[in-house]
Design an enzyme around this catalytic site. Structure first.
Site, mmCIF file in Angstrom:
data_model
loop_
_atom_site.group_PDB
_atom_site.id
_atom_site.type_symbol
_atom_site.label_atom_id
_atom_site.label_comp_id
_atom_site.label_asym_id
_atom_site.label_seq_id
_atom_site.Cartn_x
_atom_site.Cartn_y
_atom_site.Cartn_z
ATOM 1 N N HIS A 92 52.433 12.113 46.559
ATOM 2 C CA HIS A 92 52.640 12.884 45.332
ATOM 3 C C HIS A 92 52.143 12.176 44.073
ATOM 4 O O HIS A 92 52.242 12.738 42.987
ATOM 5 C CB HIS A 92 54.119 13.219 45.173
ATOM 6 C CG HIS A 92 54.600 14.298 46.090
ATOM 7 N ND1 HIS A 92 54.166 15.597 46.004
ATOM 8 C CD2 HIS A 92 55.468 14.263 47.126
ATOM 9 C CE1 HIS A 92 54.755 16.335 46.942
ATOM 10 N NE2 HIS A 92 55.539 15.539 47.649
ATOM 11 N N ASP A 224 63.144 18.842 50.066
ATOM 12 C CA ASP A 224 62.272 19.637 50.921
ATOM 13 C C ASP A 224 63.025 20.233 52.099
ATOM 14 O O ASP A 224 62.706 21.333 52.552
ATOM 15 C CB ASP A 224 61.099 18.791 51.417
ATOM 16 C CG ASP A 224 60.020 18.628 50.357
ATOM 17 O OD1 ASP A 224 59.597 19.649 49.786
ATOM 18 O OD2 ASP A 224 59.612 17.492 50.094
#
Length: 338
Positions: A92, A224
């Site tokens: 990320h 997530d």
């Protein structure tokens, strides 16, 4: 260091030469070693990857943060600040191999252990680059089944005893201290291989994943996992999904399966509010946010102090409204007014 040292566990930050703290509210965040003065940097002995895993298995907490700012300078400062480990987040964060290389050097210079989160189980080049550049461990995200787990593990291990498929090459930074044979011969034992638990399929296939040889650590990603399980899609108001029975059931299955195979447990949290809760559940490898999160939360604390300072002087100051999700209640109320 103080509020989370409860029950039968304790955590002592690495001693650093940072000038902040040491008295009052921050007493204990930077303790000198037994006997007084800190050892000179040239005499400090860094633990091996195997030492780190042994300490975790013995129940000793190891705390760290993710680094997303693609900044070697920031990584070095946080490494010197006393965390046990830092993770360079190439999934990320906007890191290329050159930047990752500099960040790993910076973390090592600060005395912390280094992890790299790669793109996935099939990111053979990313895993190879990270380990060749000296990373102590790899975090592989988005694991769904045993086949993916085995493929990721294979990339992390040299083929001694047919353990894995990592390519051997010399010279590399990872080999500078011990040489090719000195490094390669022991690194299969030293590398920390962590798989991220963040999908409903991963929970479904947890028994098979835990049966894959050399899975060292399972790293819970609640954000997530909640999305994958459909808990964000209107079923719960934020942040109620984090204490939902569905997530608790999934977490309990993870804990049970990992314990049966002597696999370590880790997780990502924003802040320290629930650290004690998860330490009690056996999660000893915990991230309490990332470097950008740390910067923002300290920014909110400063803004709150500025609101109070202006009021004390019979003046007023209203911070600009932002869409940042942190703060807004308790000690940080008022940092982000509508």
């Amino acid at each position: 260091a103080t509020s989370q040292a409860k029950g039968n566990k304790s955590w002592t930050p690495r001693h650093t030469n940072m000038p902040f703290g040491g008295e009052g509210a921050l007493a204990g965040h930077n303790p000198a070693p037994d006997g007084g003065a800190a050892p000179a940097p040239t005499t400090a002995v860094l633990e091996t990857g195997k030492d780190l895993k042994d300490a975790l298995r013995a129940g000793k907490p190891k705390f760290g943060i993710f680094v997303n700012s693609h900044s070697p300078t920031v990584a070095e400062q946080f490494a010197h600040a006393g965390y046990d480990w830092l993770l360079v987040d190439c999934q990320h964060g906007p890191m290329d191999a050159i930047t990752m290389s500099a960040m790993l050097c910076a973390i090592q210079n600060g005395g912390a252990k280094s992890m790299v989160r790669v793109a996935g189980y099939d990111d053979r080049n990313g895993i190879q680059q990270a380990l060749d550049l000296g990373a102590d461990g790899i975090l592989i995200p988005y694991i769904n089944n045993a086949e993916e787990a085995a493929a990721g593990v294979s990339c992390c291990l040299y083929p001694f005893g047919k353990a894995g498929t990592r390519s051997v090459y010399f010279p590399q930074r990872s080999m500078n201290k011990k040489g090719l044979l000195g490094y390669a011969g022991s690194n299969n034992d030293n590398v920390l291989i962590a798989l991220q638990v963040e999908t409903a399929d991963c929970i479904k296939n947890m028994e098979e994943i835990c049966a894959v040889p050399r899975v060292d650590l399972l790293f819970l990603g609640q954000n997530d996992l909640c999305v994958s399980m459909g808990l964000f899609d209107g079923k719960y108001d934020f942040p109620d999904m984090y204490k939902s029975p569905e997530l608790e059931e999934a977490t309990n299955k993870l804990i049970k399966c990992a314990n049966e195979k002597d696999i370590l447990l880790g997780m990502f949290q924003f802040g320290t509010d629930r650290v004690s809760e998860f330490l009690d559940k056996g999660f000893n490898f915990i991230s309490i946010g990332n470097d950008l999160h740390h910067c923002l939360t300290q920014n909110f604390a400063h803004k709150e102090a500025l609101v109070a300072a202006a009021k004390t002087s019979n003046k007023s100051w209203t911070p600009r409204h932002t869409n940042m999700p942190f703060g807004g209640e308790g000690a940080l109320a008022g940092h982000n007014p509508s």
